[in-house]
Design a protein around this motif. Sequence first.
Motif, PDB file in Angstrom:
ATOM      1  N   LYS A  19       0.898  -1.364  -0.042  1.00 33.78           N
ATOM      2  CA  LYS A  19       0.013   0.015   0.060  1.00 33.78           C
ATOM      3  C   LYS A  19       0.823   1.253  -0.050  1.00 33.78           C
ATOM      4  CE  LYS A  19      -3.548  -1.768   2.853  1.00 33.78           C
ATOM      5  NZ  LYS A  19      -4.366  -1.609   4.110  1.00 33.78           N
ATOM      6  N   ALA A  20       1.877   1.385   0.890  1.00 30.38           N
ATOM      7  CA  ALA A  20       2.847   2.410   0.962  1.00 30.38           C
ATOM      8  C   ALA A  20       3.456   2.755  -0.559  1.00 30.38           C
ATOM      9  CB  ALA A  20       3.707   2.468   1.912  1.00 30.38           C
ATOM     10  N   LEU A  23       1.103   4.074  -2.914  1.00 30.33           N
ATOM     11  CA  LEU A  23       0.859   5.524  -2.574  1.00 30.33           C
ATOM     12  C   LEU A  23       2.058   6.275  -3.088  1.00 30.33           C
ATOM     13  CD1 LEU A  23      -0.893   7.641  -1.241  1.00 30.33           C
ATOM     14  CD2 LEU A  23       0.271   7.267   0.917  1.00 30.33           C
ATOM     15  N   ARG A  24       3.210   5.787  -2.761  1.00 25.80           N
ATOM     16  CA  ARG A  24       4.558   6.516  -3.255  1.00 25.80           C
ATOM     17  C   ARG A  24       4.336   6.831  -4.819  1.00 25.80           C
ATOM     18  NH1 ARG A  24       9.942   5.904  -4.757  1.00 25.80           N
ATOM     19  NH2 ARG A  24      11.149   7.535  -3.635  1.00 25.80           N
ATOM     20  N   ALA A  26       1.861   6.750  -6.726  1.00 25.93           N
ATOM     21  CA  ALA A  26       0.565   7.434  -7.090  1.00 25.93           C
ATOM     22  C   ALA A  26       1.006   8.959  -7.152  1.00 25.93           C
ATOM     23  CB  ALA A  26      -0.487   7.091  -6.343  1.00 25.93           C
ATOM     24  N   THR A  27       1.975   9.442  -6.251  1.00 30.44           N
ATOM     25  CA  THR A  27       2.512  10.821  -6.350  1.00 30.44           C
ATOM     26  C   THR A  27       2.929  11.384  -7.595  1.00 30.44           C
ATOM     27  OG1 THR A  27       4.819  10.236  -5.734  1.00 30.44           O
ATOM     28  CG2 THR A  27       3.337  10.683  -3.838  1.00 30.44           C
ATOM     29  N   ALA A  74       2.458  15.701  -2.095  1.00 26.64           N
ATOM     30  CA  ALA A  74       2.752  14.679  -2.768  1.00 26.64           C
ATOM     31  C   ALA A  74       4.242  14.422  -2.947  1.00 26.64           C
ATOM     32  CB  ALA A  74       2.186  14.173  -4.316  1.00 26.64           C
ATOM     33  N   TYR A  77       6.028  13.777   0.554  1.00 25.86           N
ATOM     34  CA  TYR A  77       5.959  12.378   0.681  1.00 25.86           C
ATOM     35  C   TYR A  77       6.730  11.589  -0.038  1.00 25.86           C
ATOM     36  CZ  TYR A  77       3.929   7.583   1.465  1.00 25.86           C
ATOM     37  OH  TYR A  77       3.872   6.233   1.594  1.00 25.86           O
TER      38      TYR A  77
END
Length: 127
Positions: A19-20, A23-24, A26-27, A74, A77
Amino acid sequence: MSYKPVLGRTWWLKNPAFKAYMLREATVLPLTFFILCMLAGIYSLLRGEASWLNWVAVMGNPLVLALNALALLASLYHAATFFVLFPRVMPIRLGDKKVPDNLIVAGQWAGVAGVFVLASWIFWGVL
């Protein structure tokens, strides 16, 4: 005969590390929006004053401001996850001693802060 595991579309939701990672990755979406905004600004600047003023007005739209704020978050992150990962991928040694991971990460954030201070001084005369 070979075994082929069947994975559903949401297989990655079962593991927090995946998941992480997703998400990374998707930035890139809000950052793409930001880059397109900057390219549109350069293009409008080339087209003349009226086009430039129109672009500036569009950039003041609350939705555009929100999307650009999302792009900033984003990118922060993405940087944070990269900075934590960097010492594991490329450990730094001074002589025969390994530099502690937290010092490498702190040095990277110091570099980000230095660039921010320099940009603030150059562009806005703030600092």
